[in-house]
Design a protein around this motif. Sequence first.
Motif, short mmCIF file in Angstrom:
data_model
loop_
_atom_site.label_atom_id
_atom_site.label_comp_id
_atom_site.label_asym_id
_atom_site.label_seq_id
_atom_site.Cartn_x
_atom_site.Cartn_y
_atom_site.Cartn_z
N TYR A 180 0.85 -1.20 0.00
CA TYR A 180 0.00 0.00 0.00
C TYR A 180 0.88 1.24 0.00
O TYR A 180 1.82 1.33 0.80
N LYS A 206 2.66 2.53 6.70
CA LYS A 206 3.59 2.82 7.80
C LYS A 206 4.03 1.53 8.49
O LYS A 206 4.58 1.57 9.59
N PHE A 234 -6.26 8.56 8.68
CA PHE A 234 -5.97 8.29 7.26
C PHE A 234 -5.50 6.83 7.22
O PHE A 234 -4.36 6.55 6.88
N THR A 235 -6.37 5.91 7.56
CA THR A 235 -5.90 4.57 7.95
C THR A 235 -5.32 3.73 6.82
O THR A 235 -4.52 2.84 7.06
N GLY A 236 -5.72 3.95 5.56
CA GLY A 236 -5.13 3.24 4.41
C GLY A 236 -5.21 1.73 4.56
O GLY A 236 -6.29 1.15 4.64
N SER A 237 -4.05 1.07 4.64
CA SER A 237 -4.04 -0.39 4.78
C SER A 237 -4.36 -0.82 6.21
O SER A 237 -4.44 -2.01 6.50
N SER A 288 -2.45 -0.40 8.88
CA SER A 288 -1.31 -0.95 9.63
C SER A 288 -1.17 -0.32 11.03
O SER A 288 -0.90 -1.04 12.00
N ASP A 342 -11.02 6.71 6.91
CA ASP A 342 -10.34 7.01 5.66
C ASP A 342 -11.42 7.40 4.67
O ASP A 342 -12.58 7.01 4.82
N LEU A 343 -11.06 8.13 3.62
CA LEU A 343 -12.05 8.47 2.59
C LEU A 343 -12.54 7.22 1.88
O LEU A 343 -13.64 7.20 1.35
N ALA A 396 -11.20 13.05 7.22
CA ALA A 396 -10.49 13.29 8.48
C ALA A 396 -10.93 14.60 9.13
O ALA A 396 -11.07 14.67 10.36
N ASP A 426 -1.69 10.61 8.88
CA ASP A 426 -0.74 10.19 7.84
C ASP A 426 -1.36 10.57 6.49
O ASP A 426 -1.75 9.71 5.70
N TYR A 474 -5.63 8.98 -4.19
CA TYR A 474 -5.57 7.55 -3.92
C TYR A 474 -6.66 6.79 -4.67
O TYR A 474 -6.47 5.64 -5.06
N SER A 508 -9.75 14.16 -2.57
CA SER A 508 -9.23 14.65 -1.30
C SER A 508 -8.57 16.02 -1.47
O SER A 508 -7.72 16.18 -2.35
C1 SAM Z 1 -0.34 7.82 3.22
S1 SAM Z 1 -1.85 6.96 3.09
C2 SAM Z 1 -2.06 6.29 4.70
C3 SAM Z 1 -1.30 5.04 4.88
C4 SAM Z 1 -1.60 4.31 6.19
N1 SAM Z 1 -1.11 5.03 7.33
C5 SAM Z 1 -1.00 2.90 6.16
O1 SAM Z 1 -0.14 2.59 6.98
O2 SAM Z 1 -1.39 2.13 5.27
C6 SAM Z 1 -3.04 8.25 3.04
C7 SAM Z 1 -4.50 7.79 3.12
O3 SAM Z 1 -5.29 8.95 3.29
C8 SAM Z 1 -6.55 8.72 2.70
N2 SAM Z 1 -7.18 10.07 2.55
C9 SAM Z 1 -6.95 11.01 1.63
N3 SAM Z 1 -7.64 12.12 1.91
C10 SAM Z 1 -8.33 11.89 3.05
C11 SAM Z 1 -9.24 12.65 3.85
N4 SAM Z 1 -9.57 13.91 3.52
N5 SAM Z 1 -9.77 12.08 4.94
C12 SAM Z 1 -9.47 10.80 5.28
N6 SAM Z 1 -8.62 10.03 4.56
C13 SAM Z 1 -8.05 10.56 3.46
C14 SAM Z 1 -6.22 7.97 1.43
O4 SAM Z 1 -7.33 7.26 0.96
C15 SAM Z 1 -5.05 7.08 1.90
O5 SAM Z 1 -5.54 5.82 2.29
#
Ligand code: SAM
Length: 379
Positions: free
Chosen positions: A3, A7, A33-36, A38, A55-56, A231, A247, A255, A288
């Motif tokens: 991903y 992190k 911004f939880t993404g995967s 982790s 997360d979005l 967020a 994050d 994304y 975003s």
């Molecule tokens: C750098 S990644 C996060 C990676 C995560 N910490 C991990 O370990 O996998 C950024 C994330 O922010 C999400 N994102 C982007 N804009 C956002 C918003 N306004 N609110 C919430 N999430 C958002 C994206 O979908 C993406 O999953």
Amino acid sequence: MKYMGSKRSMLLGGLGDVLERELVDCDRFFDMFTGSGSVAHHVAENYPVKVIATDLQQYAATLARAVIKRDKPLSFEEWVPTWIASAIARAERDPNAIAFANLQNRLALDKLPKQAERARQLSAASSSDFVRAYGGWYYSPWQALLLNSLREEANPDAAWFDVAVAAVVQAASRCVAAPGHTAQPFKPDTRAAPFLLEAWQRDIVAQVTVSASALCERHAVKKGSAYPADANAVARKLKKGDVAFLDPPYSSVHYSRFYHVLESIARGSVGDVSGTGRYPEPHLRPSSDYSIPTRSEAAIVELLDRIAAANATAIITFPLAETSNRLSGARIAELAKSNFRVVKTHVLSRFSTLGGDHKHRGARQDSEELIITLKPLQI
Ligand SMILES: C[S@@+](CC[C@H](N)C(=O)[O-])C[C@H]1O[C@@H](n2cnc3c(N)ncnc32)[C@H](O)[C@@H]1O
């Protein structure tokens, strides 16, 4: 799973220690911004703290929820074998099953351009939206049919629903015929053909089984929750004693352009897709402000203001130098100074450039990353 911006490795390289320090007096931990997932998984599995992951994107909430909403393991035997058997039976009942399986068995490098063409023709005639959208592109028709059947057989009323969908998302991410994301599939008539073949031959059922088994074992110390949300809206819910982990994206490419297939799986529906990237129209993908260079600074300022107003603590990870969305760790630390006591930790990290074209596909750069801890001024 791979991903962009995960992190996972940073948790061992400094971030884990920073979190440990801040979790001592923490009531609730928000991974915004939880993404995967982790970081949400790490905190929920190791600390007696309620984790709220957002997360979005819906797939991100699903991945987080699969672990953090339970405080006990799930029994694999009680549902996985039956679920997978019913999904295989569903795939086998499909009118195209035999043609798809035949093609799957005959895949060969020297015939791949022709077979890929046939795969697209066969998939285009399928009654499944998922197979029509992605079969012959990111997945072989047989793989697409299996992924869709597994998703369809996940019972939304069952306690195991999130684990099943997360297992399909993880397997889909590992088997995709593209460099870890779904912005462009490998092409059969280029040097990427061996990668396409290797991806199309990956065993979906084995991958889903492995993911489901691993997820069943995992659980939180204290039950948490995860849901799709912006967020900046979630920040309004913070209270004194909460820790918010931030994050945000560090790219000007959304994304949603890279992970639309995972989003279709999490939603359980596919909209109209087009082109070789097979993504939906931009207005149908979550957008975003953090990925829009002219809006990213205002977005982070608003987020920090809301966290400060709640007297909560924030931990932010961001590359020190300016990134393509025009934010930098240095600038974020500067912006936070008026509202928080700022503590900076430098770590070296490797990150994906997100959105590399064919030439720079999967490009990764070494970067100095900041972990910025923001403590409320009034404690
Ligand atoms: C750098 S990644 C996060 C990676 C995560 N910490 C991990 O370990 O996998 C950024 C994330 O922010 C999400 N994102 C982007 N804009 C956002 C918003 N306004 N609110 C919430 N999430 C958002 C994206 O979908 C993406 O999953």
